[in-house]
Scaffold this motif. Structure first.
Motif, PDB file in Angstrom:
ATOM      1  N   ARG A  15      18.279-129.857  17.716  1.00 10.08           N
ATOM      2  CA  ARG A  15      19.501-130.649  17.572  1.00 10.08           C
ATOM      3  C   ARG A  15      19.406-131.601  16.383  1.00 10.08           C
ATOM      4  NH1 ARG A  15      22.613-131.945  22.368  1.00 10.08           N
ATOM      5  NH2 ARG A  15      24.596-132.129  21.360  1.00 10.08           N
ATOM      6  N   LEU A  16      18.209-132.106  16.092  1.00 11.76           N
ATOM      7  CA  LEU A  16      18.024-133.032  14.970  1.00 11.76           C
ATOM      8  C   LEU A  16      18.510-132.416  13.664  1.00 11.76           C
ATOM      9  CD1 LEU A  16      16.852-135.607  13.652  1.00 11.76           C
ATOM     10  CD2 LEU A  16      14.684-134.394  13.519  1.00 11.76           C
ATOM     11  N   PHE A  17      18.118-131.176  13.396  1.00  4.32           N
ATOM     12  CA  PHE A  17      18.533-130.516  12.157  1.00  4.32           C
ATOM     13  C   PHE A  17      20.042-130.282  12.140  1.00  4.32           C
ATOM     14  CE2 PHE A  17      14.049-128.900  12.227  1.00  4.32           C
ATOM     15  CZ  PHE A  17      13.627-129.666  11.159  1.00  4.32           C
ATOM     16  N   LYS A  18      20.568-129.897  13.288  1.00  4.70           N
ATOM     17  CA  LYS A  18      21.998-129.650  13.397  1.00  4.70           C
ATOM     18  C   LYS A  18      22.775-130.938  13.113  1.00  4.70           C
ATOM     19  CE  LYS A  18      25.196-128.044  16.909  1.00  4.70           C
ATOM     20  NZ  LYS A  18      25.318-127.503  18.245  1.00  4.70           N
ATOM     21  N   GLY A  30      25.162-132.842   8.041  1.00  8.37           N
ATOM     22  CA  GLY A  30      26.211-133.608   7.358  1.00  8.37           C
ATOM     23  C   GLY A  30      25.641-134.730   6.512  1.00  8.37           C
ATOM     24  N   PRO A  31      24.861-135.642   7.131  1.00  9.70           N
ATOM     25  CA  PRO A  31      24.294-136.729   6.334  1.00  9.70           C
ATOM     26  C   PRO A  31      23.377-136.258   5.202  1.00  9.70           C
ATOM     27  CG  PRO A  31      24.154-137.254   8.667  1.00  9.70           C
ATOM     28  CD  PRO A  31      24.626-135.822   8.560  1.00  9.70           C
ATOM     29  N   VAL A  32      22.633-135.190   5.435  1.00 11.35           N
ATOM     30  CA  VAL A  32      21.734-134.678   4.388  1.00 11.35           C
ATOM     31  C   VAL A  32      22.541-134.231   3.171  1.00 11.35           C
ATOM     32  CG1 VAL A  32      20.228-132.722   3.793  1.00 11.35           C
ATOM     33  CG2 VAL A  32      19.768-134.089   5.838  1.00 11.35           C
ATOM     34  N   PHE A  33      23.621-133.514   3.391  1.00 11.37           N
ATOM     35  CA  PHE A  33      24.416-133.036   2.263  1.00 11.37           C
ATOM     36  C   PHE A  33      25.210-134.161   1.603  1.00 11.37           C
ATOM     37  CE2 PHE A  33      23.378-128.857   3.901  1.00 11.37           C
ATOM     38  CZ  PHE A  33      23.133-128.172   2.722  1.00 11.37           C
ATOM     39  N   VAL A  34      25.675-135.126   2.382  1.00 12.62           N
ATOM     40  CA  VAL A  34      26.336-136.289   1.768  1.00 12.62           C
ATOM     41  C   VAL A  34      25.328-137.016   0.877  1.00 12.62           C
ATOM     42  CG1 VAL A  34      27.360-138.555   2.216  1.00 12.62           C
ATOM     43  CG2 VAL A  34      28.097-136.582   3.547  1.00 12.62           C
ATOM     44  N   GLY A  35      24.135-137.243   1.398  1.00 17.93           N
ATOM     45  CA  GLY A  35      23.097-137.926   0.612  1.00 17.93           C
ATOM     46  C   GLY A  35      22.699-137.149  -0.626  1.00 17.93           C
ATOM     47  N   ALA A  38      30.842-131.435  -4.400  1.00 23.56           N
ATOM     48  CA  ALA A  38      30.939-130.333  -3.440  1.00 23.56           C
ATOM     49  C   ALA A  38      30.007-130.557  -2.255  1.00 23.56           C
ATOM     50  CB  ALA A  38      30.626-129.006  -4.141  1.00 23.56           C
ATOM     51  N   GLU A  39      28.776-130.976  -2.514  1.00 23.65           N
ATOM     52  CA  GLU A  39      27.832-131.206  -1.427  1.00 23.65           C
ATOM     53  C   GLU A  39      28.271-132.373  -0.555  1.00 23.65           C
ATOM     54  OE1 GLU A  39      23.709-131.392  -2.563  1.00 23.65           O
ATOM     55  OE2 GLU A  39      23.848-129.516  -3.673  1.00 23.65           O
ATOM     56  N   ALA A  40      28.678-133.467  -1.174  1.00 23.45           N
ATOM     57  CA  ALA A  40      29.104-134.635  -0.398  1.00 23.45           C
ATOM     58  C   ALA A  40      30.349-134.325   0.432  1.00 23.45           C
ATOM     59  CB  ALA A  40      29.349-135.826  -1.327  1.00 23.45           C
ATOM     60  N   ALA A  41      31.308-133.621  -0.153  1.00 21.77           N
ATOM     61  CA  ALA A  41      32.535-133.278   0.581  1.00 21.77           C
ATOM     62  C   ALA A  41      32.227-132.339   1.750  1.00 21.77           C
ATOM     63  CB  ALA A  41      33.545-132.637  -0.366  1.00 21.77           C
ATOM     64  N   GLY A  42      31.389-131.359   1.509  1.00 22.51           N
ATOM     65  CA  GLY A  42      31.013-130.444   2.589  1.00 22.51           C
ATOM     66  C   GLY A  42      30.259-131.156   3.692  1.00 22.51           C
ATOM     67  N   ARG A  91      21.842-121.511   7.603  1.00 22.23           N
ATOM     68  CA  ARG A  91      21.790-121.484   9.072  1.00 22.23           C
ATOM     69  C   ARG A  91      22.065-122.875   9.646  1.00 22.23           C
ATOM     70  NH1 ARG A  91      16.691-120.075  12.896  1.00 22.23           N
ATOM     71  NH2 ARG A  91      17.858-119.974  14.829  1.00 22.23           N
ATOM     72  N   MET A  92      21.460-123.890   9.057  1.00 21.07           N
ATOM     73  CA  MET A  92      21.664-125.258   9.517  1.00 21.07           C
ATOM     74  C   MET A  92      23.131-125.655   9.417  1.00 21.07           C
ATOM     75  SD  MET A  92      19.710-128.739   8.258  1.00 21.07           S
ATOM     76  CE  MET A  92      20.442-128.841   6.639  1.00 21.07           C
ATOM     77  N   VAL A  93      23.764-125.289   8.322  1.00 18.37           N
ATOM     78  CA  VAL A  93      25.168-125.614   8.099  1.00 18.37           C
ATOM     79  C   VAL A  93      26.054-124.905   9.130  1.00 18.37           C
ATOM     80  CG1 VAL A  93      27.076-125.187   6.499  1.00 18.37           C
ATOM     81  CG2 VAL A  93      24.958-126.216   5.668  1.00 18.37           C
ATOM     82  N   LEU A  94      25.778-123.631   9.384  1.00 18.36           N
ATOM     83  CA  LEU A  94      26.574-122.892  10.359  1.00 18.36           C
ATOM     84  C   LEU A  94      26.431-123.491  11.761  1.00 18.36           C
ATOM     85  CD1 LEU A  94      26.007-119.210   9.173  1.00 18.36           C
ATOM     86  CD2 LEU A  94      28.142-120.535   9.086  1.00 18.36           C
TER      87      LEU A  94
END
Length: 120
Positions: free
Chosen positions: A3-6, A10-15, A48-52, A112-115
């Motif tokens: 669950r941690l990765f899931k 969002g925060p990882v890609f925003v960062g 793109a990464e931050a928006a996603g 996979r994490m994103v999905l």
């Protein structure tokens, strides 16, 4: 997937997206030479990464789904930079060569994490 990765997707890609604006030269250095407008592409991929990542944080499942597909497209778009690094290890002497190659299949892990994150 834990669950941690899931929950972290969002925060990882925003960062990561924000980092494109904080340290753009780092990202420019991994751009393949054949691509034009390195700074502009770095900023575009950062947006793109931050928006996603922001979309993955939404409570709306439709927004999360579209955000996930947006991020997957972004991961595919930046893959040439990762491949460029692996094929040109002499440019990245601070990174052990096996890590340059290990990054390539890790992109599938990010997909996979994103999905998973899109499912909420």
């Amino acid at each position: 997937m834990p669950r941690l990765f899931k929950n972290a997707a969002g925060p990882v890609f925003v960062g990561a997206g924000i980092l494109h604006f904080v340290i753009p030269k780092t990202y420019e250095s991994i751009m393949p030479d054949y691509l034009p407008a390195h700074r502009e592409l770095v900023y575009a991929s950062g947006v793109a990464e931050a928006a996603g990542g922001a979309a993955l944080l939404s409570k709306n499942p439709t927004v999360r789904k579209y955000g996930a597909w947006w991020l997957i497209a972004t991961l595919v778009a930046v893959f040439p930079a990762n491949l460029h690094m692996a094929l040109n290890p002499e440019r990245y002497k601070k990174i052990p060569q096996p890590l340059l190659w290990a990054r390539l299949p890790l992109q599938l892990g990010f997909v996979r994490m994103v999905l998973r994150a899109a499912k909420g």
